[in-house]
Design a protein around this motif. Structure first.
Motif, PDB file in Angstrom:
ATOM      1  N   MET A 100      -2.168   0.071 -12.765  1.00 38.89           N
ATOM      2  CA  MET A 100      -0.761   0.276 -13.129  1.00 38.89           C
ATOM      3  C   MET A 100      -0.234  -0.924 -13.907  1.00 38.89           C
ATOM      4  O   MET A 100       0.759  -1.549 -13.545  1.00 38.89           O
ATOM      5  N   GLU A 101      -0.884  -1.237 -14.976  1.00 40.66           N
ATOM      6  CA  GLU A 101      -0.501  -2.372 -15.813  1.00 40.66           C
ATOM      7  C   GLU A 101       0.890  -2.155 -16.393  1.00 40.66           C
ATOM      8  O   GLU A 101       1.173  -1.122 -17.001  1.00 40.66           O
ATOM      9  N   GLY A 102       1.777  -3.126 -16.180  1.00 42.29           N
ATOM     10  CA  GLY A 102       3.112  -3.075 -16.758  1.00 42.29           C
ATOM     11  C   GLY A 102       4.139  -2.333 -15.924  1.00 42.29           C
ATOM     12  O   GLY A 102       5.318  -2.304 -16.283  1.00 42.29           O
ATOM     13  N   TRP A 103       3.733  -1.713 -14.825  1.00 42.78           N
ATOM     14  CA  TRP A 103       4.670  -1.000 -13.974  1.00 42.78           C
ATOM     15  C   TRP A 103       5.513  -2.006 -13.173  1.00 42.78           C
ATOM     16  O   TRP A 103       5.218  -3.202 -13.121  1.00 42.78           O
ATOM     17  N   ALA A 104       6.564  -1.503 -12.541  1.00 43.20           N
ATOM     18  CA  ALA A 104       7.406  -2.311 -11.661  1.00 43.20           C
ATOM     19  C   ALA A 104       7.305  -1.760 -10.245  1.00 43.20           C
ATOM     20  O   ALA A 104       7.099  -0.551 -10.047  1.00 43.20           O
ATOM     21  N   PHE A 105       7.488  -2.635  -9.248  1.00 42.18           N
ATOM     22  CA  PHE A 105       7.210  -2.268  -7.862  1.00 42.18           C
ATOM     23  C   PHE A 105       8.338  -2.728  -6.938  1.00 42.18           C
ATOM     24  O   PHE A 105       8.998  -3.731  -7.188  1.00 42.18           O
ATOM     25  N   ARG A 106       8.507  -1.966  -5.846  1.00 43.02           N
ATOM     26  CA  ARG A 106       9.514  -2.306  -4.847  1.00 43.02           C
ATOM     27  C   ARG A 106       8.975  -1.954  -3.467  1.00 43.02           C
ATOM     28  O   ARG A 106       8.439  -0.852  -3.262  1.00 43.02           O
ATOM     29  N   GLY A 107       9.104  -2.881  -2.518  1.00 46.92           N
ATOM     30  CA  GLY A 107       8.634  -2.647  -1.168  1.00 46.92           C
ATOM     31  C   GLY A 107       9.756  -2.289  -0.220  1.00 46.92           C
ATOM     32  O   GLY A 107      10.855  -2.848  -0.306  1.00 46.92           O
ATOM     33  N   HIS A 108       9.494  -1.338   0.688  1.00 48.88           N
ATOM     34  CA  HIS A 108      10.428  -0.951   1.741  1.00 48.88           C
ATOM     35  C   HIS A 108       9.757  -1.147   3.089  1.00 48.88           C
ATOM     36  O   HIS A 108       8.624  -0.704   3.286  1.00 48.88           O
ATOM     37  N   VAL A 109      10.463  -1.733   4.038  1.00 42.29           N
ATOM     38  CA  VAL A 109       9.887  -1.978   5.353  1.00 42.29           C
ATOM     39  C   VAL A 109       9.789  -0.706   6.195  1.00 42.29           C
ATOM     40  O   VAL A 109       9.202  -0.717   7.272  1.00 42.29           O
ATOM     41  N   SER A 110      10.347   0.372   5.710  1.00 42.10           N
ATOM     42  CA  SER A 110      10.167   1.680   6.347  1.00 42.10           C
ATOM     43  C   SER A 110       9.820   2.706   5.285  1.00 42.10           C
ATOM     44  O   SER A 110      10.512   2.807   4.262  1.00 42.10           O
ATOM     45  N   ALA A 111       8.782   3.475   5.520  1.00 41.88           N
ATOM     46  CA  ALA A 111       8.373   4.516   4.574  1.00 41.88           C
ATOM     47  C   ALA A 111       9.387   5.643   4.516  1.00 41.88           C
ATOM     48  O   ALA A 111       9.324   6.491   3.620  1.00 41.88           O
ATOM     49  N   GLN A 112      10.344   5.671   5.449  1.00 44.61           N
ATOM     50  CA  GLN A 112      11.322   6.750   5.503  1.00 44.61           C
ATOM     51  C   GLN A 112      12.583   6.450   4.699  1.00 44.61           C
ATOM     52  O   GLN A 112      13.406   7.332   4.483  1.00 44.61           O
ATOM     53  N   ALA A 162       5.737  -7.004  -3.998  1.00 42.82           N
ATOM     54  CA  ALA A 162       6.367  -5.837  -3.373  1.00 42.82           C
ATOM     55  C   ALA A 162       5.731  -5.522  -2.032  1.00 42.82           C
ATOM     56  O   ALA A 162       6.421  -5.216  -1.046  1.00 42.82           O
ATOM     57  N   ALA A 163       4.408  -5.600  -1.959  1.00 40.93           N
ATOM     58  CA  ALA A 163       3.716  -5.334  -0.699  1.00 40.93           C
ATOM     59  C   ALA A 163       4.091  -6.364   0.357  1.00 40.93           C
ATOM     60  O   ALA A 163       4.253  -6.032   1.540  1.00 40.93           O
ATOM     61  N   PHE A 164       4.252  -7.611  -0.050  1.00 40.69           N
ATOM     62  CA  PHE A 164       4.661  -8.646   0.905  1.00 40.69           C
ATOM     63  C   PHE A 164       6.016  -8.320   1.514  1.00 40.69           C
ATOM     64  O   PHE A 164       6.194  -8.377   2.737  1.00 40.69           O
ATOM     65  N   PHE A 165       6.996  -7.982   0.671  1.00 40.14           N
ATOM     66  CA  PHE A 165       8.328  -7.679   1.183  1.00 40.14           C
ATOM     67  C   PHE A 165       8.308  -6.453   2.101  1.00 40.14           C
ATOM     68  O   PHE A 165       9.100  -6.361   3.040  1.00 40.14           O
ATOM     69  N   ALA A 166       7.418  -5.513   1.822  1.00 33.77           N
ATOM     70  CA  ALA A 166       7.319  -4.337   2.678  1.00 33.77           C
ATOM     71  C   ALA A 166       6.681  -4.675   4.022  1.00 33.77           C
ATOM     72  O   ALA A 166       7.111  -4.179   5.071  1.00 33.77           O
ATOM     73  N   LEU A 167       5.657  -5.516   4.025  1.00 33.19           N
ATOM     74  CA  LEU A 167       4.815  -5.690   5.202  1.00 33.19           C
ATOM     75  C   LEU A 167       5.174  -6.882   6.081  1.00 33.19           C
ATOM     76  O   LEU A 167       4.832  -6.902   7.266  1.00 33.19           O
ATOM     77  N   GLU A 168       5.858  -7.874   5.551  1.00 33.20           N
ATOM     78  CA  GLU A 168       6.018  -9.141   6.270  1.00 33.20           C
ATOM     79  C   GLU A 168       6.628  -8.961   7.654  1.00 33.20           C
ATOM     80  O   GLU A 168       6.165  -9.543   8.634  1.00 33.20           O
ATOM     81  N   SER A 169       7.661  -8.144   7.768  1.00 31.78           N
ATOM     82  CA  SER A 169       8.298  -7.929   9.074  1.00 31.78           C
ATOM     83  C   SER A 169       8.141  -6.491   9.553  1.00 31.78           C
ATOM     84  O   SER A 169       8.940  -6.002  10.343  1.00 31.78           O
TER      85      SER A 169
END
Length: 270
Positions: free
Chosen positions: A19-31, A106-113
């Protein structure tokens, strides 16, 4: 929106590499829906969407009237997007959605807590670069650019146009730089981002949701730590360093255990 449920951290890495050039966002809940903090705040305390433009305008006006007290350089207050970025940086609810060019941030922000399954959203920004919503093909990214004076009021503040813009402010702060950050600015607050994107048509997928199970967290956080993706690097200040210590509390590396056992041998017979 395509949803992909992963089972191993290596699968996320493989998808991210493609996914070259895409943008990402992490959520701590998949819901959680893909909506900005301002939407959540207004839904809770101002249930009539007709009042939302007035509420947002007042919040921005109050901030601009008072923020100068704490700023050495007040120029940001004359720029709509920079004002919103400053508000977002310091904890205000705004219509900005934080994204990053790094899937690993993005994965860090989703997974850290995380205490449950999390999500990382991937936005196909290359495909959106010259795309416009179907209801008005003239409303391209460059046409609605909120960095242009008057465009925020024209295309966003009225909360009537289901479109979006993505990019960085004309001047970026240290956190935005450290996080490879950018903002997505929706034209309406009462629709999640995936619903807005449904109005952009075309054959290319514009949004992918990766669901990362909680069981993946250990391997992922260890990999991210080795990549130096931590609060200390993403928030380059004392607050970030202090927050980064949380992971040190849970990370017991094998060598540390061995050193401790050598220094504190078990009593005979145990």
């Amino acid at each position: 929106m395509q949803t992909i449920r992963l089972t191993r951290w290596s699968e996320f890495v493989d998808h991210a590499d493609a996914m070259e050039g895409w943008a990402f966002r992490g959520h701590v809940s998949a819901q959680w829906p893909l909506v900005p903090s301002l939407t959540r705040r207004l839904q809770q305390f101002s249930p009539d969407p007709r009042l939302w433009p007035l509420r947002e305008a007042r919040a921005m006006r109050v901030f601009r009237r008072k923020a100068h007290i704490y700023l050495q350089d007040r120029s940001a207050l004359g720029d709509d997007l920079r004002s919103l970025a400053l508000m977002q940086h310091h904890g205000a609810a705004t219509r900005l959605l934080d994204f990053t060019k790094s899937p690993f941030v993005a994965a860090f922000f989703a997974l850290e807590s995380a205490t449950r399954d999390v999500a990382v959203f991937a936005l196909n920004t290359p495909a959106l670069w010259n795309r416009a919503p179907d209801f008005d093909p003239s409303l391209t990214r460059s046409q609605i650019d909120p960095r242009v004076p008057g465009n925020f009021d024209r295309y966003f503040a009225g909360n009537t146009l289901p479109l979006l813009w993505f990019g960085e402010p004309s001047e970026m702060d240290s956190r935005l730089v450290a996080q490879s950050g950018l903002f997505v600015v929706p034209g309406v607050l009462d629709l999640p981002l995936d619903d807005i994107l449904d109005g952009y048509g075309g054959s290319e997928g514009l949004l992918t949701k990766f669901v990362l199970p909680l069981e993946m967290r250990h391997d992922a956080m260890r990999a991210l730590y080795r990549m130096n993706v931590t609060y200390a690097t993403l928030f380059p200040d004392l607050d970030g360093l202090a927050r980064s210590v949380s992971y040190e509390l849970e990370s017991i590396w094998e060598r540390l255990v061995e050193d401790y056992e050598r220094a504190h041998p078990a009593p005979p017979g145990t």
